[in-house]
Design a protein around this motif. Structure first.
Motif, PDB file in Angstrom:
ATOM      1  N   HIS A  28       0.745  -1.289  -0.106  1.00  0.00           N
ATOM      2  CA  HIS A  28       0.160  -0.081  -0.049  1.00  0.00           C
ATOM      3  C   HIS A  28       0.997   1.327   0.006  1.00  0.00           C
ATOM      4  O   HIS A  28       1.845   1.508   0.574  1.00  0.00           O
ATOM      5  CB  HIS A  28      -0.963   0.053   1.203  1.00  0.00           C
ATOM      6  N   GLY A  29       0.520   2.250  -1.073  1.00  0.00           N
ATOM      7  CA  GLY A  29       1.246   3.368  -0.706  1.00  0.00           C
ATOM      8  C   GLY A  29       1.085   4.038  -2.393  1.00  0.00           C
ATOM      9  O   GLY A  29       0.439   3.863  -2.992  1.00  0.00           O
ATOM     10  N   ILE A  30       1.743   5.113  -2.154  1.00  0.00           N
ATOM     11  CA  ILE A  30       1.957   6.050  -3.654  1.00  0.00           C
ATOM     12  C   ILE A  30       3.182   6.013  -4.191  1.00  0.00           C
ATOM     13  O   ILE A  30       4.025   6.183  -3.495  1.00  0.00           O
ATOM     14  CB  ILE A  30       1.566   7.642  -3.210  1.00  0.00           C
ATOM     15  N   TYR A  31       3.054   5.531  -5.474  1.00  0.00           N
ATOM     16  CA  TYR A  31       4.681   5.501  -6.068  1.00  0.00           C
ATOM     17  C   TYR A  31       4.689   6.152  -7.356  1.00  0.00           C
ATOM     18  O   TYR A  31       3.680   6.223  -8.201  1.00  0.00           O
ATOM     19  CB  TYR A  31       4.801   3.862  -6.391  1.00  0.00           C
ATOM     20  N   TRP A  32       5.900   6.554  -7.670  1.00  0.00           N
ATOM     21  CA  TRP A  32       6.067   7.519  -8.811  1.00  0.00           C
ATOM     22  C   TRP A  32       7.159   6.528  -9.715  1.00  0.00           C
ATOM     23  O   TRP A  32       8.247   6.371  -9.316  1.00  0.00           O
ATOM     24  CB  TRP A  32       6.577   8.738  -8.586  1.00  0.00           C
ATOM     25  N   VAL A  33       6.499   6.362 -11.039  1.00  0.00           N
ATOM     26  CA  VAL A  33       7.617   5.973 -12.027  1.00  0.00           C
ATOM     27  C   VAL A  33       8.175   7.167 -12.939  1.00  0.00           C
ATOM     28  O   VAL A  33       7.403   7.580 -13.390  1.00  0.00           O
ATOM     29  CB  VAL A  33       7.095   4.693 -12.739  1.00  0.00           C
ATOM     30  N   LYS A  34       9.362   7.415 -12.805  1.00  0.00           N
ATOM     31  CA  LYS A  34       9.746   8.644 -13.437  1.00  0.00           C
ATOM     32  C   LYS A  34      10.480   8.184 -14.683  1.00  0.00           C
ATOM     33  O   LYS A  34      10.933   7.070 -14.988  1.00  0.00           O
ATOM     34  CB  LYS A  34      10.557   9.553 -12.298  1.00  0.00           C
ATOM     35  N   GLY A  35      10.687   9.236 -15.514  1.00  0.00           N
ATOM     36  CA  GLY A  35      11.902   8.943 -16.888  1.00  0.00           C
ATOM     37  C   GLY A  35      11.142   9.720 -17.921  1.00  0.00           C
ATOM     38  O   GLY A  35       9.779   9.982 -17.874  1.00  0.00           O
ATOM     39  N   GLY A  36      11.868   9.940 -19.108  1.00  0.00           N
ATOM     40  CA  GLY A  36      11.403  10.556 -20.153  1.00  0.00           C
ATOM     41  C   GLY A  36      10.562   9.722 -21.141  1.00  0.00           C
ATOM     42  O   GLY A  36      10.333   8.435 -20.946  1.00  0.00           O
ATOM     43  N   ASN A  37      10.219  10.382 -22.039  1.00  0.00           N
ATOM     44  CA  ASN A  37       9.233   9.738 -23.138  1.00  0.00           C
ATOM     45  C   ASN A  37      10.155   8.384 -23.805  1.00  0.00           C
ATOM     46  O   ASN A  37      11.100   8.679 -24.088  1.00  0.00           O
ATOM     47  CB  ASN A  37       8.859  10.518 -24.181  1.00  0.00           C
ATOM     48  N   GLY A  38       9.481   7.204 -24.030  1.00  0.00           N
ATOM     49  CA  GLY A  38      10.252   6.286 -24.730  1.00  0.00           C
ATOM     50  C   GLY A  38      10.880   5.194 -23.667  1.00  0.00           C
ATOM     51  O   GLY A  38      11.503   4.242 -24.346  1.00  0.00           O
ATOM     52  N   THR A  39      10.835   5.666 -22.531  1.00  0.00           N
ATOM     53  CA  THR A  39      11.318   4.781 -21.505  1.00  0.00           C
ATOM     54  C   THR A  39      10.627   3.454 -21.152  1.00  0.00           C
ATOM     55  O   THR A  39      11.227   2.563 -20.500  1.00  0.00           O
ATOM     56  CB  THR A  39      11.765   5.542 -20.393  1.00  0.00           C
ATOM     57  N   GLY A  40       9.208   3.398 -21.553  1.00  0.00           N
ATOM     58  CA  GLY A  40       8.620   2.276 -21.224  1.00  0.00           C
ATOM     59  C   GLY A  40       7.293   2.318 -20.056  1.00  0.00           C
ATOM     60  O   GLY A  40       6.797   1.448 -19.764  1.00  0.00           O
ATOM     61  N   LYS A  41       7.368   3.506 -19.534  1.00  0.00           N
ATOM     62  CA  LYS A  41       6.449   3.637 -18.561  1.00  0.00           C
ATOM     63  C   LYS A  41       4.816   3.487 -18.808  1.00  0.00           C
ATOM     64  O   LYS A  41       4.484   2.710 -18.115  1.00  0.00           O
ATOM     65  CB  LYS A  41       6.541   5.356 -18.098  1.00  0.00           C
ATOM     66  N   THR A  42       4.390   4.060 -19.775  1.00  0.00           N
ATOM     67  CA  THR A  42       3.325   3.788 -20.667  1.00  0.00           C
ATOM     68  C   THR A  42       2.944   2.199 -20.828  1.00  0.00           C
ATOM     69  O   THR A  42       1.812   1.774 -20.399  1.00  0.00           O
ATOM     70  CB  THR A  42       2.648   4.487 -21.560  1.00  0.00           C
ATOM     71  N   THR A  43       4.014   1.709 -21.467  1.00  0.00           N
ATOM     72  CA  THR A  43       3.792   0.096 -21.619  1.00  0.00           C
ATOM     73  C   THR A  43       3.536  -0.447 -20.262  1.00  0.00           C
ATOM     74  O   THR A  43       2.983  -1.496 -20.146  1.00  0.00           O
ATOM     75  CB  THR A  43       4.889  -0.349 -22.301  1.00  0.00           C
ATOM     76  N   LEU A  44       4.291  -0.120 -19.368  1.00  0.00           N
ATOM     77  CA  LEU A  44       4.393  -1.048 -17.909  1.00  0.00           C
ATOM     78  C   LEU A  44       3.026  -0.929 -17.515  1.00  0.00           C
ATOM     79  O   LEU A  44       2.374  -1.584 -16.652  1.00  0.00           O
ATOM     80  CB  LEU A  44       5.488  -0.401 -17.003  1.00  0.00           C
ATOM     81  N   PHE A  45       2.487   0.426 -17.481  1.00  0.00           N
ATOM     82  CA  PHE A  45       1.160   0.612 -16.999  1.00  0.00           C
ATOM     83  C   PHE A  45       0.081  -0.145 -17.565  1.00  0.00           C
ATOM     84  O   PHE A  45      -1.085  -0.687 -17.051  1.00  0.00           O
ATOM     85  CB  PHE A  45       0.859   2.028 -16.972  1.00  0.00           C
ATOM     86  N   LYS A  46       0.286  -0.224 -18.858  1.00  0.00           N
ATOM     87  CA  LYS A  46      -0.759  -1.089 -19.674  1.00  0.00           C
ATOM     88  C   LYS A  46      -0.625  -2.483 -19.528  1.00  0.00           C
ATOM     89  O   LYS A  46      -1.775  -3.166 -19.279  1.00  0.00           O
ATOM     90  CB  LYS A  46      -0.697  -0.868 -21.157  1.00  0.00           C
ATOM     91  N   VAL A  47       0.565  -3.041 -19.259  1.00  0.00           N
ATOM     92  CA  VAL A  47       0.661  -4.141 -18.759  1.00  0.00           C
ATOM     93  C   VAL A  47      -0.058  -4.616 -17.286  1.00  0.00           C
ATOM     94  O   VAL A  47      -0.810  -5.429 -17.122  1.00  0.00           O
ATOM     95  CB  VAL A  47       1.908  -4.592 -18.621  1.00  0.00           C
TER      96      VAL A  47
END
Length: 210
Positions: A28-47
């Motif tokens: 439980h908590g609030i987590y931040w995944v940081k980084g520039g465009n193209g690093t895979g953040k959106t793909t991770l969230f879609k997974v």
């Protein structure tokens, strides 16, 4: 939330590997995944939200996405970085759909509409919305219902300063009630606004703490 667990995760498009890691677990908590465009953040969230296929095992509160996809997805709310909705429906029609599916309280949803200053626009066709209004609508829908894990991809882009403060307040409030959050942003979050439990980045196809 008891916990989010990802094990032996592989995600690729053709021969291009986006990320490949053994284990990543969050309680439980609030987590931040940081980084520039193209690093895979959106793909991770879609997974994690069950929007795209992947290799490996993924579970939330002991419920497996692959073994019980409906039960798993019912615990997650995902707001895309650049939301796209049918242009011919109204904001209220989209919101009412979320209220019905999630068996949410209409009054609570309307309170969020008012906080974001969207009341006067909810009966307008979505096709007439600006990018900022579209983003606010996606956040209103995301916060509708009793959800265990909120996944917000680039929630601060295109919204004004007031809306950002509303967003921060909603995250704090829902977190205090027991919900968890995964946020992505290529820009810095405003200092002191959120009690972050962890900050991560995707580097060399791995997820690592910052």
């Amino acid at each position: 939330m008891n916990g989010l667990s990802l094990e032996h995760i592989d995600k690729k498009y053709g021969d291009h590997v986006i990320f490949s890691f053994e284990k990543w677990s969050l309680d439980h908590g609030i987590y931040w995944v940081k980084g520039g465009n193209g690093t895979g953040k959106t793909t991770l969230f879609k997974v994690i939200s069950g929007q795209t296929p992947f290799g490996g095992e993924l579970s939330l509160n002991g419920v497996s996405l692959k073994k019980a996809p409906v039960a798993y997805r019912s615990m997650i709310s995902y707001a895309e970085a650049e939301p796209q909705y049918p242009s011919f429906i109204t904001g209220n029609e989209l919101l009412n759909y979320h209220i019905a599916v999630r068996k949410a309280e209409h009054s609570e949803a309307q309170d969020i509409v008012e906080q974001f200053g969207m009341t006067a626009f909810m009966d307008h066709k979505i096709g007439s919305y600006s990018s900022g209004m579209l983003k606010k609508l996606s956040l209103i829908c995301a916060f509708t219902g009793n959800i265990q894990l909120y996944i917000l991809d680039e929630p601060l882009i295109t919204i004004d300063t007031h809306a950002a403060q509303v967003l921060y307040a909603l995250i704090r409030s829902y977190h205090e009630k027991g919900s968890s959050f995964l946020l992505s942003s290529h820009q810095e979050l405003e200092p002191g606004q959120l009690p972050l439990k962890g900050v991560f980045q995707i580097k060399d196809k791995q997820i690592e703490a910052c």
